[in-house]
Scaffold this motif. Sequence first.
Motif, PDB file in Angstrom:
ATOM      1  N   SER A 133       0.825  -1.212   0.000  1.00 62.60           N
ATOM      2  CA  SER A 133       0.000   0.000   0.000  1.00 62.60           C
ATOM      3  C   SER A 133       0.855   1.255   0.000  1.00 62.60           C
ATOM      4  O   SER A 133       0.527   2.242  -0.670  1.00 62.60           O
ATOM      5  CB  SER A 133      -0.943  -0.003   1.203  1.00 62.60           C
TER       6      SER A 133
ATOM      7  N   ASN B   3      -5.651   4.917  -9.299  1.00 64.09           N
ATOM      8  CA  ASN B   3      -5.738   3.501  -9.636  1.00 64.09           C
ATOM      9  C   ASN B   3      -4.521   3.116 -10.451  1.00 64.09           C
ATOM     10  O   ASN B   3      -4.258   3.717 -11.504  1.00 64.09           O
ATOM     11  CB  ASN B   3      -7.009   3.217 -10.450  1.00 64.09           C
TER      12      ASN B   3
ATOM     13  N   THR C 251      -7.558  -0.806  -1.935  1.00 60.04           N
ATOM     14  CA  THR C 251      -8.696  -1.376  -2.658  1.00 60.04           C
ATOM     15  C   THR C 251      -8.195  -2.046  -3.922  1.00 60.04           C
ATOM     16  O   THR C 251      -7.239  -1.580  -4.556  1.00 60.04           O
ATOM     17  CB  THR C 251      -9.716  -0.286  -3.022  1.00 60.04           C
TER      18      THR C 251
ATOM     19  N   SER D  31     -10.922  -1.302  -8.627  1.00 58.14           N
ATOM     20  CA  SER D  31     -11.956  -0.277  -8.490  1.00 58.14           C
ATOM     21  C   SER D  31     -11.956   0.782  -9.591  1.00 58.14           C
ATOM     22  O   SER D  31     -12.573   1.831  -9.418  1.00 58.14           O
ATOM     23  CB  SER D  31     -11.827   0.422  -7.133  1.00 58.14           C
TER      24      SER D  31
ATOM     25  N   SER E  77     -15.336  -4.453  -6.941  1.00 54.25           N
ATOM     26  CA  SER E  77     -14.279  -3.797  -6.188  1.00 54.25           C
ATOM     27  C   SER E  77     -14.292  -4.312  -4.756  1.00 54.25           C
ATOM     28  O   SER E  77     -15.354  -4.505  -4.169  1.00 54.25           O
ATOM     29  CB  SER E  77     -14.503  -2.284  -6.206  1.00 54.25           C
ATOM     30  N   THR E  78     -13.110  -4.555  -4.203  1.00 52.05           N
ATOM     31  CA  THR E  78     -13.053  -5.046  -2.828  1.00 52.05           C
ATOM     32  C   THR E  78     -11.966  -4.331  -2.047  1.00 52.05           C
ATOM     33  O   THR E  78     -10.863  -4.103  -2.553  1.00 52.05           O
ATOM     34  CB  THR E  78     -12.811  -6.570  -2.788  1.00 52.05           C
ATOM     35  N   SER E  79     -12.302  -3.934  -0.833  1.00 49.76           N
ATOM     36  CA  SER E  79     -11.293  -3.362   0.042  1.00 49.76           C
ATOM     37  C   SER E  79     -10.502  -4.483   0.689  1.00 49.76           C
ATOM     38  O   SER E  79     -11.012  -5.584   0.885  1.00 49.76           O
ATOM     39  CB  SER E  79     -11.943  -2.469   1.105  1.00 49.76           C
TER      40      SER E  79
ATOM     41  N   VAL F 295      -8.537 -10.450   1.221  1.00 53.63           N
ATOM     42  CA  VAL F 295      -9.792  -9.755   0.899  1.00 53.63           C
ATOM     43  C   VAL F 295     -10.997 -10.583   1.335  1.00 53.63           C
ATOM     44  O   VAL F 295     -10.941 -11.809   1.393  1.00 53.63           O
ATOM     45  CB  VAL F 295      -9.891  -9.450  -0.611  1.00 53.63           C
TER      46      VAL F 295
ATOM     47  N   ASN G  24     -17.624   0.212   0.615  1.00 50.11           N
ATOM     48  CA  ASN G  24     -16.253  -0.256   0.750  1.00 50.11           C
ATOM     49  C   ASN G  24     -15.862  -0.235   2.216  1.00 50.11           C
ATOM     50  O   ASN G  24     -15.306   0.714   2.727  1.00 50.11           O
ATOM     51  CB  ASN G  24     -15.296   0.612  -0.059  1.00 50.11           C
TER      52      ASN G  24
ATOM     53  N   THR H  39     -15.069  -3.003   5.857  1.00 47.00           N
ATOM     54  CA  THR H  39     -14.728  -4.345   6.314  1.00 47.00           C
ATOM     55  C   THR H  39     -15.707  -4.784   7.386  1.00 47.00           C
ATOM     56  O   THR H  39     -16.593  -4.042   7.784  1.00 47.00           O
ATOM     57  CB  THR H  39     -13.291  -4.368   6.852  1.00 47.00           C
TER      58      THR H  39
ATOM     59  N   ASN I 186     -18.806  -5.878   1.341  1.00 50.56           N
ATOM     60  CA  ASN I 186     -18.522  -4.943   0.255  1.00 50.56           C
ATOM     61  C   ASN I 186     -19.772  -4.362  -0.400  1.00 50.56           C
ATOM     62  O   ASN I 186     -19.972  -3.171  -0.368  1.00 50.56           O
ATOM     63  CB  ASN I 186     -17.625  -5.584  -0.797  1.00 50.56           C
TER      64      ASN I 186
ATOM     65  N   ASP J 130     -18.910   2.988  -4.741  1.00 47.39           N
ATOM     66  CA  ASP J 130     -19.573   3.342  -3.485  1.00 47.39           C
ATOM     67  C   ASP J 130     -20.677   4.363  -3.771  1.00 47.39           C
ATOM     68  O   ASP J 130     -20.586   5.534  -3.414  1.00 47.39           O
ATOM     69  CB  ASP J 130     -18.553   3.887  -2.496  1.00 47.39           C
TER      70      ASP J 130
END
Length: 505
Positions: free
Chosen positions: A131, A139, A165, A168, A176-178, A194, A254, A256, A261, A369
């Motif tokens: 990250s 992106n 993420t 996305s 899309s997944t966080s 994830v 988005n 947890t 999700n 989102d």
Amino acid sequence: MKALIKSMVCLLIVAIGLTSCEKFSVLKSVDIDHQPAGQNLLNKTIWEFLSENNFHENDSTNVGLFGRAIEHAGLKDLLNQQDASLTVIIPTNNTLRSFLTGLGYATVTDVPPVVLKNLLLNLITDTKVRSFDLEAGKNTAFVSLSNDSLYFSRTVTVSNEYVLTVNSPTTSNSISTSVRTQNLEFKNGAGHVVNNFTHYIGAVNPPDSINTNLVDFLSDTIYVSKDTYNQNGSTANKNRNHGTLLETITKLVNATGNNANFARRILTQFPVRQPRFNDRIGTVKLEMYFHNITGPANLNFYEDQNVDFNELTVNWNNMPVYGASPIASINVTTALRNTWQNVDISPVYISALANGKTFMNIGASISADQTIGFRTKEFDGGRFRARIILNSPPVTIISPVNNNPLDVELSKKVKALTLNELQFTGTANKNITFTITSLPQNGFIVINGLPANVNSSFTQEQITRGVVKYLYAGTTAGTDSFAVEAKDFQGGIYNDIVNLAINIR
């Protein structure tokens, strides 16, 4: 600062050694010279970690099923390379299990290894991505080992500078997944865990609208029989029924934990029957009246599990299993508020008809989102209720240009379909659809990584993007074939079935 970092590292190492559901710490906002989570994994390869303790059989790491999938797909050696620098997206056990169930596979070992391998390679890139390596608010695309795309984005919140993420971008129809747990650093790369399965599905351009003044065809309308939405999140939300509301809603959150999700998902049911015009079906359009739209998003439609449900009692806990592969998609903007919009669902409806189904469940979710709402059959006497429109086929406007064998290298076992092997002319690529009428006997056709069936379809535009592939399941040279029917956006069907030969050399 160094003392603070040292303390944080110690806390991270202790946290990772625990066997609770928080076995891995999530990286929080720290100085850029921080030590990443997963420090005590640096002496292991990714494979050694996934397979340890009999695939984490007795701990709460919750990633052992992915390790078994890697083994079944023949990717153990890849993730055990000592000098590699990989990044792997690791779905949790329930995430992977639910995804495979949606594809029709009861267990990991039920999935053909060549199909599973192609899917899992889409979750791996040969570049180490953490990250804190990423520019905030952007992106960033990487080429996955399946030669598709894998997107990472980092966003900054008040409490966390490193919200990670996957998949996305607005150019994708992927879920899309966080990332639940990020920056697990291994001897040969990095891993990110994830809670939702994601793989790259490139957005495609919608076909042109039909000019009804220039095309003669017969039509028949089928109205929705049940429409509702189900909500994830807290126990109360999961148990809540929305069957009598005037609007169905789909919303992605988005987040947890309990929110997961996509927090709200539309569920509809339509009767399946022969058209009243007693002719062959040319096109089948799903039309819905868009009402509330908070912002731009890609809206995906799915054929959900074919089980009946009670509109007045269905909720998140007992709803039909949602489909894993989109059957249609549309790019939504606020300009579509209070308008009818349609998508082509011809292949799945015709398949349902051929398989003797009396109804079909169609779900919808978005990949951003935002919130999208549709009018239900309960609103204004049903004037804006969703509908399926069947049209008879007009004379086609397309004709063939290329029909050549696919040459597949035995060492690779994968060949993306190109226009050199299959191409028609007469209209734009986005307006030409191929529906599979017979499958290969020695391999699989996959579309966006997912195995195709008879009546699955793809567009000529998707061929140009390389997302339609043949996967060879054998071990020696040989031949194979499959067949398709070609159709234009007006519903005109080319008279002859197109047979595609395959040579494995």
